[in-house]
Scaffold this motif. Sequence first.
Motif, PDB file in Angstrom:
ATOM      1  N   THR A 234       0.145   3.991   4.957  1.00  0.00           N
ATOM      2  CA  THR A 234      -0.598   3.705   6.165  1.00  0.00           C
ATOM      3  C   THR A 234      -1.966   2.642   5.801  1.00  0.00           C
ATOM      4  OG1 THR A 234      -1.827   5.610   5.630  1.00  0.00           O
ATOM      5  CG2 THR A 234      -0.094   5.879   7.104  1.00  0.00           C
ATOM      6  N   ASP A 235      -2.109   2.502   4.672  1.00  0.00           N
ATOM      7  CA  ASP A 235      -3.336   1.459   4.062  1.00  0.00           C
ATOM      8  C   ASP A 235      -2.954   0.262   4.278  1.00  0.00           C
ATOM      9  OD1 ASP A 235      -4.887  -0.186   2.346  1.00  0.00           O
ATOM     10  OD2 ASP A 235      -6.006   1.786   2.129  1.00  0.00           O
ATOM     11  N   VAL A 236      -3.483  -0.744   5.238  1.00  0.00           N
ATOM     12  CA  VAL A 236      -3.053  -2.096   5.426  1.00  0.00           C
ATOM     13  C   VAL A 236      -3.128  -3.002   4.164  1.00  0.00           C
ATOM     14  CG1 VAL A 236      -5.305  -2.706   6.484  1.00  0.00           C
ATOM     15  CG2 VAL A 236      -2.879  -3.948   7.298  1.00  0.00           C
ATOM     16  N   ASN A 237      -4.194  -2.542   3.582  1.00  0.00           N
ATOM     17  CA  ASN A 237      -4.555  -3.754   2.320  1.00  0.00           C
ATOM     18  C   ASN A 237      -3.442  -3.216   1.304  1.00  0.00           C
ATOM     19  OD1 ASN A 237      -6.781  -4.771   3.156  1.00  0.00           O
ATOM     20  ND2 ASN A 237      -8.068  -2.899   2.866  1.00  0.00           N
ATOM     21  N   GLU A 238      -2.962  -1.964   1.136  1.00  0.00           N
ATOM     22  CA  GLU A 238      -1.825  -1.677  -0.020  1.00  0.00           C
ATOM     23  C   GLU A 238      -0.708  -2.213   0.537  1.00  0.00           C
ATOM     24  OE1 GLU A 238       0.210   2.350  -1.591  1.00  0.00           O
ATOM     25  OE2 GLU A 238      -1.291   2.471  -0.157  1.00  0.00           O
ATOM     26  N   VAL A 239      -0.331  -2.179   1.843  1.00  0.00           N
ATOM     27  CA  VAL A 239       0.826  -2.730   2.526  1.00  0.00           C
ATOM     28  C   VAL A 239       0.969  -4.231   2.178  1.00  0.00           C
ATOM     29  CG1 VAL A 239       2.058  -3.308   4.547  1.00  0.00           C
ATOM     30  CG2 VAL A 239       1.237  -1.035   4.269  1.00  0.00           C
ATOM     31  N   ARG A 240      -0.353  -5.029   2.634  1.00  0.00           N
ATOM     32  CA  ARG A 240      -0.231  -6.489   2.276  1.00  0.00           C
ATOM     33  C   ARG A 240      -0.114  -6.845   0.772  1.00  0.00           C
ATOM     34  NH1 ARG A 240      -5.604  -7.571   5.688  1.00  0.00           N
ATOM     35  NH2 ARG A 240      -4.367  -7.673   7.782  1.00  0.00           N
ATOM     36  N   ALA A 241      -0.465  -5.966  -0.045  1.00  0.00           N
ATOM     37  CA  ALA A 241      -0.208  -6.122  -1.630  1.00  0.00           C
ATOM     38  C   ALA A 241       1.083  -5.905  -1.978  1.00  0.00           C
ATOM     39  CB  ALA A 241      -1.347  -5.332  -2.332  1.00  0.00           C
ATOM     40  N   LEU A 242       1.734  -4.793  -1.558  1.00  0.00           N
ATOM     41  CA  LEU A 242       3.114  -4.632  -1.991  1.00  0.00           C
ATOM     42  C   LEU A 242       4.063  -5.606  -1.294  1.00  0.00           C
ATOM     43  CD1 LEU A 242       3.074  -0.668  -1.346  1.00  0.00           C
ATOM     44  CD2 LEU A 242       3.476  -1.897  -3.286  1.00  0.00           C
ATOM     45  N   ILE A 243       3.870  -6.186  -0.259  1.00  0.00           N
ATOM     46  CA  ILE A 243       4.624  -7.081   0.449  1.00  0.00           C
ATOM     47  C   ILE A 243       4.622  -8.288  -0.304  1.00  0.00           C
ATOM     48  CG2 ILE A 243       4.961  -8.942   2.415  1.00  0.00           C
ATOM     49  CD1 ILE A 243       4.062  -6.507   4.360  1.00  0.00           C
ATOM     50  N   LYS A 244       3.554  -8.876  -0.668  1.00  0.00           N
ATOM     51  CA  LYS A 244       3.287 -10.137  -1.621  1.00  0.00           C
ATOM     52  C   LYS A 244       3.922  -9.874  -2.800  1.00  0.00           C
ATOM     53  CE  LYS A 244      -0.260 -13.347  -2.599  1.00  0.00           C
ATOM     54  NZ  LYS A 244      -1.761 -13.756  -2.722  1.00  0.00           N
TER      55      LYS A 244
END
Length: 595
Positions: A234-244
Amino acid sequence: MCRIAGIVDKSLSADEIHQKIKTMCQVLQHGGPDDEGLFFDESNSIGLGHRRLSIIDLSSNGHQPMTDAGQKIWITFNGELYNYQELKTELLTLGAQFKSVTDTEVILLSYQQWGTAAFSKFRGMFAFALYDTDKHLVYLVRDSAGIKPIYYYAQHGALSFASEIRAFTAANIITEKDPNWPVRFLAFGHIPEPYTTLKNVFSLPKGHFLRWDITSSSYNINPYYETPVREQITDVNEVRALIKETLIKSVNRQLIADATIGVFLSGGIDSSLLTLLANLKKEQQLKTVSIYFNEQNYNEQNYQRVILDKLRGQSFSHLVQQHDFDTFLPQIIAAMDMPTTDGINSWFISKYAHEDGLKAVLSGIGADELFGGYPSFKRIKYLKHLRKINPSLFSAIARFLPDQYKKLTFLANDHYLADYLLLRGFFSPLEIAKFLDTDSERVMEILFDTSHPTSPNSYNEEHASWLETNLYMQNQLLRDTDVMSMNHGLEVRVPFLDEDFTSIINRIAPSIRFASNPSKKLLIDSFGDLLPPQIWNRPKMGFSFPLQQWMTAHPQISNSEYYKGKAAQSMIKKFKHKGMHWSKAFALYQIQGHV
């Protein structure tokens, strides 16, 4: 990447099996132009065939069918195993000995080490057959995303399989048509899995394996891969880092090849992002292949140039015109293997990639399905309201609905396929019945002859993603991309469908994952420092051809006299006057030679 075929049939002589396998391989040669391999075990009435497109280990060490040192296990393999180097390292620590640097041998030795548990360890796109001589078993295995196809025919105590339907008919294994395929084709615009145009020839489900017992001449089909249920992110910053992190990893390992590899660059978000990520891999002198048109509404050259200006590699750009479409249409239809209303774009881009010297390319398939890039993600909320209406009402008003609303009659069925057909279907049951001279009730029976499997039913973005991934992408995009690219001896890799990447995406909270304005906002934001605004801050086009104009001008497609029956002729007259989408006309055009 290759083409495979095989037969297990005690009723055939050794010579008959030899001849049939040879014939199957000959008709599949286009998908494996570099080498042919045959294996026979006459004592068990088994034949395995292989046509090779050399991508990894171009030497003769990659020849298939391949066996282990003790000749206990045999394999014929189509695809790529992207994590084969990691698995090889693990197997070496366990005492395994390798004689090649192929991913094929890693599959062999993984099975020897872990049995069928090995299948869930594989990351890649693949369809393969394993013959275990000690256990008298044959396995057919398909990747978890269903990127590579494998079709099977299991009747009368015998098993046959192949990468394309045409192999069964060429070898005279089965020539009888499934009488229901025209109904499915006119509804979907393709033949949906597990069905084919041949009777009792089916597609093996993705993430499954078929186990054939030679002794008893019986089989069962089991899943080997299930998406693990993990805590939602649910953390958008964690999500972006994982996607990258995971997409970069996916691109990098899908660039592994001993043959020339490149990227399809259309100018859209997905292909542009993959191109830029591939370009970051310094040792890779990237090659790109693009298509452009004289029709400016479809021409994406300006967007392609934005990306090309950032690359170090070599770019190839090809103009496609009405004349090219008219000239190559017979070849395109012949390449389809089964009728489809898609794949024309894939045929052309694959043709040019092959001519430009490429053997493998990256493609952006999967991003729209994962991140909400289609109109269906917004339309799904209307379906939620329609499903509150009594289904019997849609049957009662079927004959009174205007043409543009006739597809509402699909909702007379409480079935997930009805949801899909309302969103993406072609002709309504009444229209199909008229074309095929049958009744609409029979059409409904054929289309909804399967039990309702477990699927999302909340009519939100997750439901739209499920439908787009498991139906449209699975049955149309992936199948058509495979058959059209392999027709030109080209391998297409799809980094967005990497298992590790998709497992991350499926854990993301929907409110973050499907955020729009712009479309696919999460994917864009994850690579905000890399993807130029000119690419994402514009209307979505998709990889589209000017087919409405080209088909209207085609001397046969737009000629109502070519078509059988008043219903089809009336539809084509409507198409001629710009009253119908080209894909519907193309579906009717293909039906003409078959019904």
